[in-house]
Structure formats: C-alpha cells, structure tokens
Design an enzyme around this catalytic site. Structure first.
Site, PDB file in Angstrom:
ATOM      1  N   ILE A  36      63.947  37.741 -25.769  1.00  0.00           N
ATOM      2  CA  ILE A  36      63.620  38.999 -25.091  1.00  0.00           C
ATOM      3  C   ILE A  36      64.739  39.359 -24.119  1.00  0.00           C
ATOM      4  CG2 ILE A  36      62.044  40.122 -23.456  1.00  0.00           C
ATOM      5  CD1 ILE A  36      59.839  38.194 -24.577  1.00  0.00           C
ATOM      6  N   GLY A  37      65.192  38.354 -23.361  1.00  0.00           N
ATOM      7  CA  GLY A  37      66.137  38.615 -22.280  1.00  0.00           C
ATOM      8  C   GLY A  37      67.389  39.352 -22.722  1.00  0.00           C
ATOM      9  N   ARG A  65      48.356  31.860 -26.627  1.00  0.00           N
ATOM     10  CA  ARG A  65      49.239  32.053 -25.458  1.00  0.00           C
ATOM     11  C   ARG A  65      48.930  31.000 -24.394  1.00  0.00           C
ATOM     12  NH1 ARG A  65      48.070  37.052 -27.334  1.00  0.00           N
ATOM     13  NH2 ARG A  65      49.741  38.556 -27.738  1.00  0.00           N
ATOM     14  N   ASN A  82      55.161  26.910 -19.256  1.00  0.00           N
ATOM     15  CA  ASN A  82      55.613  28.119 -18.567  1.00  0.00           C
ATOM     16  C   ASN A  82      55.123  28.243 -17.125  1.00  0.00           C
ATOM     17  OD1 ASN A  82      56.977  28.705 -20.863  1.00  0.00           O
ATOM     18  ND2 ASN A  82      55.645  30.379 -21.539  1.00  0.00           N
ATOM     19  N   ASN A 106      54.438  34.380 -20.879  1.00  0.00           N
ATOM     20  CA  ASN A 106      53.033  34.101 -21.207  1.00  0.00           C
ATOM     21  C   ASN A 106      52.590  32.731 -20.724  1.00  0.00           C
ATOM     22  OD1 ASN A 106      51.707  36.245 -22.581  1.00  0.00           O
ATOM     23  ND2 ASN A 106      53.157  35.993 -24.290  1.00  0.00           N
ATOM     24  N   ASP A 117      51.160  46.027 -25.510  1.00  0.00           N
ATOM     25  CA  ASP A 117      49.847  46.361 -26.067  1.00  0.00           C
ATOM     26  C   ASP A 117      49.685  47.878 -26.182  1.00  0.00           C
ATOM     27  OD1 ASP A 117      49.162  43.609 -26.049  1.00  0.00           O
ATOM     28  OD2 ASP A 117      48.707  43.751 -23.917  1.00  0.00           O
ATOM     29  N   HIS A 163      46.230  40.273 -21.305  1.00  0.00           N
ATOM     30  CA  HIS A 163      47.187  40.269 -22.416  1.00  0.00           C
ATOM     31  C   HIS A 163      47.028  39.019 -23.279  1.00  0.00           C
ATOM     32  CE1 HIS A 163      50.735  40.945 -24.797  1.00  0.00           C
ATOM     33  NE2 HIS A 163      51.210  39.755 -24.452  1.00  0.00           N
TER      34      HIS A 163
HETATM   35  N1  LIG Z   1      54.131  40.011 -22.003  1.00  0.00           N
HETATM   36  C1  LIG Z   1      54.294  40.179 -23.290  1.00  0.00           C
HETATM   37  O1  LIG Z   1      53.787  41.139 -23.867  1.00  0.00           O
HETATM   38  C2  LIG Z   1      55.111  39.220 -24.086  1.00  0.00           C
HETATM   39  C3  LIG Z   1      55.483  38.013 -23.559  1.00  0.00           C
HETATM   40  N2  LIG Z   1      56.256  37.138 -24.276  1.00  0.00           N
HETATM   41  C4  LIG Z   1      56.611  35.871 -23.635  1.00  0.00           C
HETATM   42  O2  LIG Z   1      57.932  35.949 -23.112  1.00  0.00           O
HETATM   43  C5  LIG Z   1      58.467  34.613 -22.970  1.00  0.00           C
HETATM   44  C6  LIG Z   1      59.884  34.530 -23.501  1.00  0.00           C
HETATM   45  O3  LIG Z   1      59.914  34.758 -24.878  1.00  0.00           O
HETATM   46  P1  LIG Z   1      61.304  34.710 -25.700  1.00  0.00           P
HETATM   47  O4  LIG Z   1      62.338  35.477 -25.008  1.00  0.00           O
HETATM   48  O5  LIG Z   1      60.979  35.024 -27.096  1.00  0.00           O
HETATM   49  O6  LIG Z   1      61.649  33.144 -25.585  1.00  0.00           O
HETATM   50  P2  LIG Z   1      63.085  32.433 -25.739  1.00  0.00           P
HETATM   51  O7  LIG Z   1      62.837  30.981 -25.861  1.00  0.00           O
HETATM   52  O8  LIG Z   1      63.880  33.114 -26.783  1.00  0.00           O
HETATM   53  O9  LIG Z   1      63.783  32.745 -24.343  1.00  0.00           O
HETATM   54  C7  LIG Z   1      63.316  32.224 -23.145  1.00  0.00           C
HETATM   55  C8  LIG Z   1      64.494  32.024 -22.232  1.00  0.00           C
HETATM   56  O10 LIG Z   1      63.987  31.508 -20.991  1.00  0.00           O
HETATM   57  C9  LIG Z   1      64.977  30.608 -20.517  1.00  0.00           C
HETATM   58  N3  LIG Z   1      64.420  29.732 -19.504  1.00  0.00           N
HETATM   59  C10 LIG Z   1      63.624  28.646 -19.644  1.00  0.00           C
HETATM   60  N4  LIG Z   1      63.372  28.094 -18.450  1.00  0.00           N
HETATM   61  C11 LIG Z   1      64.004  28.866 -17.542  1.00  0.00           C
HETATM   62  C12 LIG Z   1      64.123  28.818 -16.144  1.00  0.00           C
HETATM   63  N5  LIG Z   1      63.524  27.861 -15.427  1.00  0.00           N
HETATM   64  N6  LIG Z   1      64.836  29.770 -15.530  1.00  0.00           N
HETATM   65  C13 LIG Z   1      65.458  30.732 -16.234  1.00  0.00           C
HETATM   66  N7  LIG Z   1      65.374  30.831 -17.572  1.00  0.00           N
HETATM   67  C14 LIG Z   1      64.675  29.919 -18.202  1.00  0.00           C
HETATM   68  C15 LIG Z   1      65.467  29.870 -21.760  1.00  0.00           C
HETATM   69  O11 LIG Z   1      66.712  29.240 -21.519  1.00  0.00           O
HETATM   70  C16 LIG Z   1      65.527  31.017 -22.754  1.00  0.00           C
HETATM   71  O12 LIG Z   1      66.799  31.610 -22.777  1.00  0.00           O
HETATM   72  C17 LIG Z   1      57.482  33.713 -23.711  1.00  0.00           C
HETATM   73  O13 LIG Z   1      56.643  33.065 -22.782  1.00  0.00           O
HETATM   74  C18 LIG Z   1      56.672  34.676 -24.557  1.00  0.00           C
HETATM   75  O14 LIG Z   1      55.391  34.196 -24.865  1.00  0.00           O
HETATM   76  C19 LIG Z   1      56.706  37.447 -25.527  1.00  0.00           C
HETATM   77  C20 LIG Z   1      56.379  38.656 -26.093  1.00  0.00           C
HETATM   78  C21 LIG Z   1      55.518  39.619 -25.450  1.00  0.00           C
HETATM   79  O1  LIG Z   2      52.182  36.878 -29.241  1.00  0.00           O
HETATM   80  C1  LIG Z   2      52.914  36.305 -28.420  1.00  0.00           C
HETATM   81  O2  LIG Z   2      52.872  35.103 -28.162  1.00  0.00           O
HETATM   82  C2  LIG Z   2      53.881  37.151 -27.659  1.00  0.00           C
HETATM   83  C3  LIG Z   2      53.146  38.262 -27.055  1.00  0.00           C
HETATM   84  O3  LIG Z   2      52.568  38.159 -25.984  1.00  0.00           O
HETATM   85  C4  LIG Z   2      52.969  39.476 -27.857  1.00  0.00           C
HETATM   86  O4  LIG Z   2      53.690  39.694 -28.840  1.00  0.00           O
HETATM   87  O5  LIG Z   2      52.075  40.261 -27.504  1.00  0.00           O
END
Ligand SMILES: NC(=O)C1=CN([C@@H]2O[C@H](COP(=O)(O)OP(=O)(O)OC[C@H]3O[C@@H](n4cnc5c(N)ncnc54)[C@H](O)[C@@H]3O)[C@@H](O)[C@H]2O)C=CC1
Ligand SMILES: O=C([O-])CC(=O)C(=O)O
Length: 338
Positions: free
Chosen positions: A37-38, A110, A117, A142, A173, A200
C-alpha cells in the site's frame, strides 16, 4: 485519475481523485511507505496539490521509494527515512498515514493480524505522541477496529490524545460499495455513492443502501449478494492474490482519497463529509466508543459526527450483528495498551 482528453491535461494533477480549494499546504508522513500500500499511496500523495512535503518511513526500503517518487513533477518535496530515523521522519508533520504491518493470507481474518500489527501500530503512535502530538493520524493497518483504539489509547497514555484527530480509514468499503452498486444497477459509480457505517471487517461493515437513490431499488437475492460482496470484498482480493497479500492498489487509492478529504478539512473547506471510524458518541451508551459514520472534516479534524439516520429492516439486522463484534474488537485494542 487522469483526464481522457489531451496530453495538456496530464501536466496538471487530475481533479477526479483530488480536490483542492486553496493554498494551505501540509507536511504528510507515510509510515510503512515501502509496502504494497505504502508505495502507490506515496505516489498518489505526491500528486496531491495539498501536500507540500512528503516524509516516507519504513523499516525497509523507504529511501528508495522516496528517491523514485521524488522525480514526479509536482511541487512537493519528498524525503525517505530508514529504520531508526522515525522521529526525524515525523518532525513538523501534520498528517500521518499508517499502512505499516502485515497483510492477510487466504484463510485468515483481519483479527488474526492483531498479534503482529498491534505492537507495530502502538510503537508508531508512541512516536507520533513524542514528535508530532498535534498531527491527524489516519490508520490503515488492520485490524482497524482494534488498531484505532490502540492508537487512541497510546496517545492518551502520553497525554496528547485529541479524539478529533484519530481516524480509521474505512474509505475502501465506501469505494467498493459505490463500485459494486454501480455494477448491479448499470450506473456510473459517481451516481451510486453509499454510506457505509460500523467498522472495517466482515459483519461490522454495514452498507446503508436504503439511503442511496440507486441502492434502495436493489432487493431480494441481489441485495443479499451485494451486501455480502461489500462486507467481504477484501477476501476476494486476498484469494485472488493467493498468498501474496491483500488489497494494495485500491487501498492506496482509497487512502489518498481520504487523506485529501482530511487535508481539505484542515484547509477550511466546508462540507467535506465521508465515513470514517472515529471516537463516536453514537453507540457509546452500549460501551462502543468507536464507530464509523458520516463525519464532517474541518480545521481541527473531526468537525461533526452525523447520526446514521433511518435504516431499513434488513439494515437494522446488519447493525445488530455488527455491534457485539465491533465491541469485542475495540475492547481487545484497548486491553492491549492498558
Ligand atoms: N484499512 C483498510 O481498508 C485496509 C488495510 N490494509 C492493511 O494495511 C496493512 C499493510 O498492508 P500491505 O501494504 O499490503 O502490507 P505489506 O507487507 O506489503 O507492507 C507493510 C509495510 O509495513 C512495513 N513495516 C512493518 N513494520 C513496520 C514498522 N514498525 N514501522 C514502519 N513500517 C513497518 C513493512 O516493512 C512493509 O513495507 C495490513 O495490515 C493490511 O491488512 C490493507 C488493505 C485495506
Ligand atoms: O482484506 C484485507 O485483509 C485487507 C482489507 O482490509 C480490505 O481489503 O478491505
């Protein structure tokens, strides 16, 4: 994001994703900028005219992402910070977006991400409390239903909690609901905005289709399927990615859209209203003190929390299923910090 018409229009950032009314600009940090995402989120924020300065932090890869994104020809400055430089990354920051943490794999909920997390988010919130205590904090990591209470409790412990400035990002959402409703009603998503309330995750995601002009026409099996798809849209992506993570690109889009709404509010624009998971009085009498509903954003963050309004009989049932699960998720987050 980009206009269809001409190369000339590509020189200017599109108004589709970003609206900007005037010139107040802001330093924004992304914590977790090296991730799925970042990275695209950082790119989209680089294109937001309301962002003056972009501070990208991750325990892995942020300087590289920053070097890359910094070549995009928009006005903002970009700097990357490696592990151990978190405090520097947060200096002078007014908006902090947190997508740091692990994503789901097929078969996980989640809530299964909590063990990893919760401490990541807590430690990042403690740094925000130390260095940027007045910042608005936008939590993507999450399980949002628990990570937002964790951020709030961590800031509270440090004596700097302002409930108007902590947000769970539930925009994906809302984005999905508009897209999926457009699909079933053969409309454009611009005609099918849907308010989504609750939290969520699965059953805590409650779309209020009865309040949508197009949504109220959907009934029976089509309605059941649509609600299920909105509640479990995340699972569709997790399954399709088959172990490689969860939604990243649509989430980056949603995160940038929500950050732009917060920035417009900070900028003094009136009437910027969108669902987000915040400290809320709506169900506080039932011990549920965080809830997502339409929130008007303003110069101090939350300006006004709107009630959820009239619900259909089906929506009342969805809300009944949402509340106990949401309460459990919130309590789990609070207990972690206590
Ligand atoms: N709110 C929402 O609707 C959604 C939330 N998410 C959540 O977003 C989060 C990230 O997802 P992705 O980017 O796909 O995961 P990813 O694994 O691709 O990226 C996560 C990043 O966080 C970094 N990280 C880990 N610990 C850290 C720390 N202490 N300080 C700084 N960075 C740190 C990692 O090095 C990595 O680059 C997950 O928990 C996922 O479930 C994902 C999709 C939708
Ligand atoms: O499904 C997941 O784990 C990531 C997320 O929160 C979403 O896509 O809504």
């Amino acid at each position: 994001m980009f206009s269809r018409s001409a190369i000339r229009t590509l020189a200017a950032p599109s108004s589709r994703l970003f609206s900007s009314s005037s010139a107040r600009q802001t330093k924004v940090a992304v914590l977790g900028a090296g991730g799925g995402i970042g990275q695209p989120l950082s790119l989209l924020l680089k294109s937001d005219p309301l962002v003056t300065s972009l501070s990208l932090y991750d325990i892995r890869g942020a300087p590289g992402v920053a070097a890359d994104v910094s070549h995009v020809d928009t006005a903002s400055e970009v700097k990357g910070y490696a592990a151990d430089h978190l405090d520097e990354a947060l200096e002078g920051v007014e908006v902090v977006v947190i997508p740091a943490g692990v994503p789901r794999k097929p078969g996980m909920t989640r809530d299964d991400l909590f063990n990893t997390n919760a401490s990541i988010v807590r430690d990042l919130a403690a740094a925000v409390a130390r260095v940027a205590p007045n910042a608005c904090v936008l939590v993507i990591s999450n399980p949002v239903n628990s990570t937002v209470p964790i951020v709030a409790a961590t800031l509270e412990k440090a004596g700097v909690y302002d409930p108007k400035r902590v947000f769970g990002v539930t925009t994906l959402d809302v984005v999905r609901a508009a897209r999926f409703l457009a699909g079933v009603t053969s409309s454009s998503p611009s005609e099918t905005p849907v308010t989504v309330v609750g939290g969520h995750s699965g059953a805590t995601i409650v779309p209020i289709l009865s309040q949508s002009a197009k949504g109220k026409s959907v009934s029976g099996e089509a309605y059941e399927k649509l609600v299920h798809r909105i509640q479990f849209g995340g699972d569709e992506v997790v399954q399709a990615k088959d172990g490689a993570g969860s939604a990243t690109l649509s989430m980056a889009y949603a995160g940038a859209k929500f950050a732009n709404a917060v920035l417009r509010g900070l900028n003094g624009e009136k009437g910027v209203t969108t669902p987000t998971f915040v400290k809320s009085p709506l169900f506080a009498d039932q011990g549920i003190d965080f809830f997502s509903s339409n929130v008007e954003l303003g110069p101090n963050g939350v300006e006004k929390i709107h009630p959820i309004g009239e619900l259909s009989a089906e929506e009342k049932k969805l809300l009944e299923a949402c509340l106990p699960e949401l309460k459990k998720n919130i309590e789990k987050g609070k207990a972690f910090v206590a």
